[in-house]
Design a protein around this motif. Structure first.
Motif, mmCIF file in Angstrom:
data_model
loop_
_atom_site.group_PDB
_atom_site.id
_atom_site.type_symbol
_atom_site.label_atom_id
_atom_site.label_comp_id
_atom_site.label_asym_id
_atom_site.label_seq_id
_atom_site.Cartn_x
_atom_site.Cartn_y
_atom_site.Cartn_z
ATOM 1 N N GLY A 1 -4.471 4.122 0.803
ATOM 2 C CA GLY A 1 -3.967 5.466 1.285
ATOM 3 C C GLY A 1 -4.939 6.541 1.077
ATOM 4 N N THR A 2 -5.231 6.596 -0.160
ATOM 5 C CA THR A 2 -6.190 7.754 -0.593
ATOM 6 C C THR A 2 -7.535 7.595 0.085
ATOM 7 O OG1 THR A 2 -4.923 7.961 -2.732
ATOM 8 C CG2 THR A 2 -7.299 8.800 -2.648
ATOM 9 N N ALA B 1 0.908 -1.169 0.051
ATOM 10 C CA ALA B 1 -0.067 -0.036 -0.010
ATOM 11 C C ALA B 1 0.992 1.174 0.208
ATOM 12 C CB ALA B 1 -0.981 -0.032 1.217
ATOM 13 N N ASP B 2 2.160 1.084 0.572
ATOM 14 C CA ASP B 2 3.041 2.127 0.437
ATOM 15 C C ASP B 2 4.343 1.789 0.304
ATOM 16 O OD1 ASP B 2 3.789 1.925 3.216
ATOM 17 O OD2 ASP B 2 2.080 2.872 4.019
ATOM 18 N N ASN B 3 5.187 3.076 0.189
ATOM 19 C CA ASN B 3 6.943 2.580 0.197
ATOM 20 C C ASN B 3 7.352 1.874 1.489
ATOM 21 O OD1 ASN B 3 7.324 3.061 -2.652
ATOM 22 N ND2 ASN B 3 7.098 5.226 -2.216
ATOM 23 N N THR C 1 3.223 5.301 -8.976
ATOM 24 C CA THR C 1 2.232 6.066 -7.876
ATOM 25 C C THR C 1 3.211 5.797 -6.401
ATOM 26 O OG1 THR C 1 0.443 5.311 -8.988
ATOM 27 C CG2 THR C 1 0.164 5.840 -6.621
ATOM 28 N N LEU C 2 4.018 4.686 -6.399
ATOM 29 C CA LEU C 2 4.888 4.302 -5.350
ATOM 30 C C LEU C 2 6.360 4.637 -5.864
ATOM 31 C CD1 LEU C 2 3.020 1.414 -3.633
ATOM 32 C CD2 LEU C 2 2.873 3.753 -3.053
#
Lengths: 388, 190
Positions: free
Chosen positions: A270-271, A136-138, A167-168
């Motif tokens: 996350g958004t 979902a994120d870095n 995006t990531l």
């Protein structure tokens, strides 16, 4: 103090911390930065490995397969058409039950040509027999890559870490990189049980006749299902060591008494998480972040959906003529519940389309056809007359 | 959370500008995020990058549609449709220009100019306006000390190049009215 790093820079440094002995990769947007940064670390003498420059993704995967079959810790990365070109080898790596780790910097698959982010590439090889974990994120991408080596080496199955391209991979944010000591403690040197060794010759990848092929496939499927426990254990142990979870099989947030759920995979999470605060819905909503797609954690999904009356599945790929890939599997998993939620299914953010905050209220208002699927936000006026 | 959109042309260091801004903020213990709007970039083509700076972790991944501030690295981009779109009421535009662009119908938008290309050419010997604009932006908003930018530049450059950039940062920061956008920046960050 966290470091200010671009996703692909952070991934290159994470791979180096995992000490693979062989890295073979062919540059393809958007994972090029990962490979570039790895080759720089090798050239600077920071990272000691055999870095093999190859002429195609097919070769990249083949070199990694050979290295891993000979007992090396191996790594490669790719995306989009690169995944398509290596797909034959990906099936071989998994079918031969050779452990290794790769990053898929998720991107659409042509045609038409589109260089941007969606998850059609890794979804296209979901049946290859690789474990697939979506980040979902870095920070999750860092932690998941480290966990992936332990999962691969304990299950003797390959692991694909899926990270939304651009995006990531091209986003700079504050990130915690673990120390070499932490990673070494988590990933001790490993010995492959079926390593190719001239002193003790064995054959792999030989012809398997109809008498045995079903058993081989059964064994592979069973190993994948059993990997659920190792995926959970790796996340638990990494959390104990680093203080951070990569998300295990899935994670739920939102009130326990929610009757509406939204299930996502990858960086859309996350958004939507921030959108939940920006657009407080009239009814409480449970946000479910699916991290493990292969093996498919059906029991965990049923548990996460307990009490829900409505579930909206949002994904970044589709199976044309069928519908949402994640959505269909979630529906199948929920079908054994006594009171399953109604499931609506949308594909969003295809080919790099921005996923804005107001997607969240619009999804909740959409009231899509139960059991159906559609690509969200299609502008009918842009379609050819015969497609309208 | 403060949202900034940076418009430039391929080759002007547009993405680097966004990365430097976020790096400077992270170096000061803030949360930040920077990313480009990805396209089939080529030298000279209009490009866009985004930065967010806040006091809490930033999870959203969407493009910045309603920035509080715009940094425009080439005044000719003001003619390009969409460049001024979504700018928040009372927001500011920092333009790389020697004179106030007469095409700007500013309304309640505050437009500030900086001859960033000329400054960069003078200090670095290269017409790359991004560092000078960032220094001026930090001075206008007062959101981060300009030394945070110098520290971020220190992660990319060293020796003489870093020295020249440091001098450029100091000069560019002094060419604008310090704190002119402080209230707007403060309100947007809250």
């Amino acid at each position: 103090m966290p470091l200010a790093l671009e996703g692909s820079q952070a991934l290159a440094r994470t791979v180096a911390l995992c000490r693979p002995q062989v890295v073979a990769a062919y540059p393809i947007t958007p994972q090029t930065h990962i490979v570039e940064n790895i080759s720089r670390l090798v050239a600077d003498g920071v990272f000691d490995c055999e870095f093999v420059s190859v002429e195609s993704e097919f070769s990249a995967a083949s070199v990694a397969l050979g290295a891993a079959a000979a007992g090396s810790r191996a790594y490669t990365a790719s995306a989009s058409q690169g995944i398509m070109l290596m797909s034959e080898v990906l099936f071989n790596i998994a079918g031969l039950r050779v452990p290794m780790v790769m990053t898929c910097a998720n991107r659409s698959v042509g045609g038409p040509l589109n260089i941007w982010n969606d998850q059609q590439d890794s979804m296209a090889v979901r049946d290859s027999g690789w474990i697939q974990l979506y980040c979902a994120d870095n920070q999750e991408a860092i932690d998941t890559t480290i966990q992936a080596y332990r999962i691969a080496e304990r299950t003797e199955l390959p692991v694909m870490v899926c990270v939304d391209g651009f995006t990531l991979t091209h986003t700079l944010e504050p990130l915690e990189l673990p120390s070499q000591e932490e990673v070494d403690a988590f990933l001790p040197p490993y010995a492959f049980s079926r390593s190719l060794d001239p002193a003790h010759p064995i054959s792999i990848g030989t012809l398997v006749t109809p008498e045995h092929f079903s058993e081989v496939r059964h064994a592979h499927h069973t190993a994948m299902v059993k990997a659920i426990a190792e995926i959970e254990a790796a996340d638990g142990d990494w959390q104990a060591l680093s203080g951070r979870s990569g998300g295990a099989l899935l994670e739920s947030s939102g009130p326990a008494d929610a009757t509406v759920g939204v299930l996502t995979i990858g960086s859309i999470h996350g958004t939507l998480l921030e959108a939940m605060t920006e657009y407080p819905a009239s009814e409480p909503v449970r946000l479910i972040k699916l991290r493990c797609f292969r093996p498919f954690p059906a029991a965990a999904i049923r548990a996460a959906c307990a009490g829900l009356e409505r579930l909206v599945v949002v994904e970044r790929a589709l199976s044309p003529g069928s519908g949402g890939i994640v959505g269909n599997e979630v529906r199948a998993a929920l079908s054994t519940m006594e009171q399953p939620p109604r499931v609506e299914n949308y594909a969003v953010g295809l080919g790099g389309r921005d996923v804005p905050l107001d997607l969240y209220p619009r999804l909740l208002e959409a009231d899509g056809e139960v059991g159906g699927f559609s690509v969200f936000d299609v502008d009918v006026s842009r379609l050819a007359p015969e497609d309208q | 959370m403060l949202e900034i959109r940076i418009h430039g042309r391929g080759g002007q260091g547009n993405v680097v500008a966004a990365y430097l801004l976020a790096t400077a903020a992270i170096g000061e213990g803030r949360y930040a995020q920077a990313f480009p709007a990805f396209g089939a970039e080529r030298r000279g083509a209009p490009v866009v990058a985004f930065a967010r700076i806040g006091n809490a972790p930033i999870h959203r991944r969407c493009q910045v549609l309603q920035p509080a501030f715009l940094i425009v690295q080439d005044r000719a981009l003001l003619q390009v449709p969409g460049v001024l779109d979504g700018l928040k009421a009372g927001g500011g535009v920092l333009v790389n220009a020697n004179t106030m662009p007469e095409e700007m119908d500013s309304g309640d938008t505050d437009v500030v100019t900086l001859p960033a290309t000329a400054l960069a050419t003078e200090y670095l010997g290269r017409p790359v306006p991004n560092t000078a604009l960032l220094a001026a932006f930090l001075s206008l908003t007062g959101m981060l000390p300009v030394t945070a930018l110098t520290a971020a530049l220190g992660e990319r450059f060293k020796g003489k190049v870093l020295e020249r950039n440091r001098a450029l940062v100091e000069t560019a920061a002094s060419r604008v009215e310090p704190g002119r956008w402080q209230e707007v920046a403060h309100a947007a960050s809250a």
